[in-house]
Motif scaffolding. Sequence first.
Motif, short mmCIF file in Angstrom:
data_model
loop_
_atom_site.label_atom_id
_atom_site.label_comp_id
_atom_site.label_asym_id
_atom_site.label_seq_id
_atom_site.Cartn_x
_atom_site.Cartn_y
_atom_site.Cartn_z
N CYS A 145 0.88 -1.17 0.00
CA CYS A 145 0.00 0.00 0.00
C CYS A 145 0.91 1.22 0.00
O CYS A 145 1.64 1.44 0.98
CB CYS A 145 -0.89 0.00 1.24
N PRO A 146 0.90 2.02 -1.08
CA PRO A 146 1.78 3.19 -1.12
C PRO A 146 1.60 4.12 0.08
O PRO A 146 2.57 4.71 0.56
CB PRO A 146 1.40 3.88 -2.43
N ASN B 36 -4.13 1.31 7.81
CA ASN B 36 -3.31 1.22 6.59
C ASN B 36 -1.88 1.66 6.90
O ASN B 36 -1.44 2.75 6.55
CB ASN B 36 -3.88 2.13 5.48
N CYS C 243 -3.30 8.58 0.35
CA CYS C 243 -3.50 7.49 -0.61
C CYS C 243 -3.49 8.09 -2.02
O CYS C 243 -4.35 8.91 -2.34
CB CYS C 243 -4.84 6.83 -0.35
N GLU D 110 -10.09 9.40 2.70
CA GLU D 110 -8.71 9.51 2.21
C GLU D 110 -8.59 10.52 1.06
O GLU D 110 -7.50 10.80 0.58
CB GLU D 110 -8.20 8.14 1.71
N CYS E 272 -6.55 0.93 -7.88
CA CYS E 272 -5.42 0.56 -7.02
C CYS E 272 -4.72 -0.65 -7.65
O CYS E 272 -5.24 -1.77 -7.59
CB CYS E 272 -5.89 0.24 -5.60
S1 SF4 Z 1 -6.49 2.24 -2.32
FE1 SF4 Z 1 -4.94 3.57 -1.37
S2 SF4 Z 1 -4.96 3.08 0.81
FE2 SF4 Z 1 -6.02 1.39 -0.28
S3 SF4 Z 1 -4.38 -0.12 -0.65
FE3 SF4 Z 1 -4.51 1.15 -2.51
S4 SF4 Z 1 -2.98 2.79 -2.11
FE4 SF4 Z 1 -3.35 1.80 -0.13
#
Ligand code: SF4
Length: 365
Positions: free
Chosen positions: A108-109, A142, A230, A258, A320
Amino acid sequence: MRPLAEYEQLTNDELKARIAAVRAEAGDRLVVMAHYYAPDEIVETADVLGDSLALAKKAAESSAEAVLFCGVYFMLETADILLNRPEKIAERGGKRALVMAPDLTAGCPMADMITAEQAENWKRELSEVVDFSDFTPITYVNSSAATKAFCGANGGGVCTSANAEKIVRWAFERRPKLLFMPDSRLGRATALALGVAPEEIVVWKAGEPLGGLDVETVRAARVILWDGCCPIHQRFSVDAIRKIRAEEPNAQVWVHPESPFEVTDAADGYGSTTKLIDVVEKAAPGTTLAIGTEWKLVDRLRRRRPELKIVWPGDEPSICVDMSKSTLARAAWVLENWLAGEPVNVVETPPEIADAAFEALRVVL
Ligand code: SF4
């Protein structure tokens, strides 16, 4: 070990049949879990669908020996921590339950925007100008297990987007000030909702001396936010919301917290992924909704409720890619290797991190 390449040659129907065969043989020794943002074909294959903490809790409640968790790395760490508490391992006669990922590179960035080392440096820098014991550190779920461990070791906790207000209220009952990481958007929206004045909320920029703030500002702040976000939920815009309102005056705009500060402010409401799903499911036929969260989920909701008009509050799909790394080929590869006694892609959190992270997770259990 069977090679992944073998599975990448197969059709989706062949892969689904292979997964079904493993599940039939494994019975209740195995649970397949998927996050709401996983691809459709994985969602259709899962026993349990949910958001990250709900899935981890369900994993911990199950008596399965193995969990295939189709999500991103921090979610698997959380499931591993809850599933493999010392007392649970003892109940299993000393055996760990396996938490397996279709793809270990699915991260997860946002979670990666703060490391435990950065959190320790943050504490050290703050301690030079304020009394750190005035702060409760709260991390969004997260985040890595190591970041959760930092919060657990410093008297703090974990929150989700669904319970952030409750957890931040808990934090303020303990100490007068708050550190919130890594998502500055969720931290700000939550603090404002609880009545903290905007001028008492500041953003700490990693890598800048004193987070880019002056000493007086740091001393006056009640809430200090880590400057994380995010990247997927940053793609919604106020311009897109204005355009929707001009074209669809009755549209209700709902976004994930987010999203950028100004988008959350411009929306009619905001809420966790589960809340946004609930808004769509409860909407009366003919309602126009703008839903700002991950594209694959919104597209699925749109197909599930064709009698609604669901529009997109952004310029381009926000997919994502890490959540999209859970593929049928990888799921079949992991499951067949597990059944053959050669598990792959197992996530195991070191005990010292797991124990401190559990202290932070306790707050939301
Ligand atoms: S949607 Fe955003 S917060 Fe959720 S896993 Fe992907 S990068 Fe992470």
